[in-house]
Design an enzyme around this catalytic site. Sequence first.
Site, PDB file in Angstrom:
ATOM      1  N   ASP A  10       0.752  -1.263   0.240  1.00 18.00           N
ATOM      2  CA  ASP A  10       0.051   0.056  -0.125  1.00 18.00           C
ATOM      3  C   ASP A  10       0.827   1.395  -0.008  1.00 18.00           C
ATOM      4  O   ASP A  10       1.527   1.611   0.887  1.00 18.00           O
ATOM      5  CB  ASP A  10      -1.036   0.012   1.100  1.00 18.00           C
ATOM      6  CG  ASP A  10      -1.981  -1.276   1.024  1.00 18.00           C
ATOM      7  OD1 ASP A  10      -2.622  -1.463   0.074  1.00 18.00           O
ATOM      8  OD2 ASP A  10      -1.736  -2.025   1.728  1.00 18.00           O
ATOM      9  N   THR A  11       0.779   1.955  -1.187  1.00 13.86           N
ATOM     10  CA  THR A  11       1.789   2.966  -1.533  1.00 13.86           C
ATOM     11  C   THR A  11       1.095   3.877  -2.392  1.00 13.86           C
ATOM     12  O   THR A  11       0.380   3.746  -3.119  1.00 13.86           O
ATOM     13  CB  THR A  11       3.002   2.302  -2.274  1.00 13.86           C
ATOM     14  OG1 THR A  11       3.629   1.359  -1.243  1.00 13.86           O
ATOM     15  CG2 THR A  11       4.167   3.409  -2.449  1.00 13.86           C
ATOM     16  N   CYS A  12       1.624   5.336  -2.322  1.00 13.76           N
ATOM     17  CA  CYS A  12       0.991   6.205  -3.393  1.00 13.76           C
ATOM     18  C   CYS A  12       2.190   6.997  -3.827  1.00 13.76           C
ATOM     19  O   CYS A  12       3.270   7.231  -3.451  1.00 13.76           O
ATOM     20  CB  CYS A  12       0.431   7.286  -2.846  1.00 13.76           C
ATOM     21  SG  CYS A  12      -1.331   6.847  -2.388  1.00 13.76           S
TER      22      CYS A  12
END
Length: 515
Positions: A332-334
């Site tokens: 979970d990363t942006c």
Amino acid sequence: MVSSANPLASLAGVDVLRAGGNAMDAAIAAMAVLGVVESLNLGLGGDCFALYAPGGGSEIIAYNGSGRAPAAAQADWYRSRGFAEIPAAGPHGVTVPGAVEAWDRLAADHGTCGLDELLRPAIHYADEGYPVHDVIASWWPADVEKLRADPEAARILLWDGQPPAAGTIHRQPDLAQTLRRIGRERSAGFYTGPVADSIVRHLRAKGGLHTLEDFAGHKGEYVTPISLDYRGYRVHECPPNGQGIAALIMLGILRDFDLSAFDPRGADRFHLAIEAGRLAIRDRDRLVGDPETAGDWRKLLEPVYLSSQRAKIDLACAAPPVPPASLPMGRDTCHVAVVDRDCNAVSLIASVFYNFGSGLVAPGTGVVLQNRGCGFVLTPHHPNEIGPRKRPLHTIIPALVSHAGRISHSLGVVGGHYQAWGHTQVVTNLVDYGYDVQEAIDAPRVFHNGANVELEPGLAPEVRTELTRRQHRVVDVSETSMGRLGGGQLIAIDWEKGTLAGAADRRLDGCALGY
């Protein structure tokens, strides 16, 4: 142009550019918005890494904004208490968050706007609310039990014990107050004072080893980027403790194969990528950790070593199993890609690791605390063994690509272990197959997760059949817990035409916006 995983973030970045800000200003503003509207992925309680090319030149500035373990985090302390690994939920996976310090430092050194101005869009959405977008809403239910275990997390992130549905307006007033404090006091407003005090008290009440000194002493650092030539294009990555080196190893192994001779959606192309990736991830897990204590990882990019790994690949058959990836499978990363009117190019990436990180929210702050510390291992003398003030091996990696001495692409692909594979697949899509930016991001993906080869929909049935014949254990992505292979953002600079082309991954909620 700005490309991000949410249209509100992309719009915030474009608004900064239109008001006269530069690429670094826009990237920070967009990332801060993402920390509100995608708080399961990133936020003030996470880490970040950045690559910046002033004027689009090939002199790249890299910043390591990852946090460290507490000073009291001795590996023997965990082993003596029966830990076989650092837990993903709870206080022990929480390292000191590095994102706020990184935003502050990068804005001061390379931006043109004050941090207070750059945080205004994020404050607006935290205070007034934002609509929960479809993809984020679909992921939220998987973490209900983790959020329920922490009353503060449940109060802010669940409604009557349930996740908000797509289209629901979600407000985070405590987070807005913390953002305002940071705007006024810069990073000191996070690492000292009431915010740090609340975080440390909450962690220690749960059994954590953190102290106020751990927070007050946090500093990120400028680092020397690493790079590798791939068919005339130079791919730039942050050095360890990130896994960008794994992407370069993969590309270094593949560059002596004529990939353009293979079907871009065929078994030959993907078999080579799988085999190169397995070797690269093996080396990542064996040698990469905090660069202050890890071994000689630089040799992994030497031509002689890459040739020796290339010789291990048999086009007709998978190699014997290698040890599975040891890093937990946080995904979970942006990522934000930005290019401004002066061709300043930024690739900025941030994460709390797992969905909602550790599952802990510091009371009164709205800060979701990451669980990057569960990326450490407890194997004695391993380069990634947990230790006082060490930084764990990170999955998140930004990238810039240059050609003929100028930046050609700002690139990021999210998805935990998949990120190194994603960089490799997108770069080869662009360079070997001539895909445009949207095709390069959207094309079906393949990933070896340590046990199985995951295939996305859109590939012909013969690909699965042929990979199985070559001794790969193949599963469909829909059969895995991930449900997708990453996401991504990409901007290309056409220096001759004077134009930009942007793409945002169909797997996420975002968009690329330019003017």
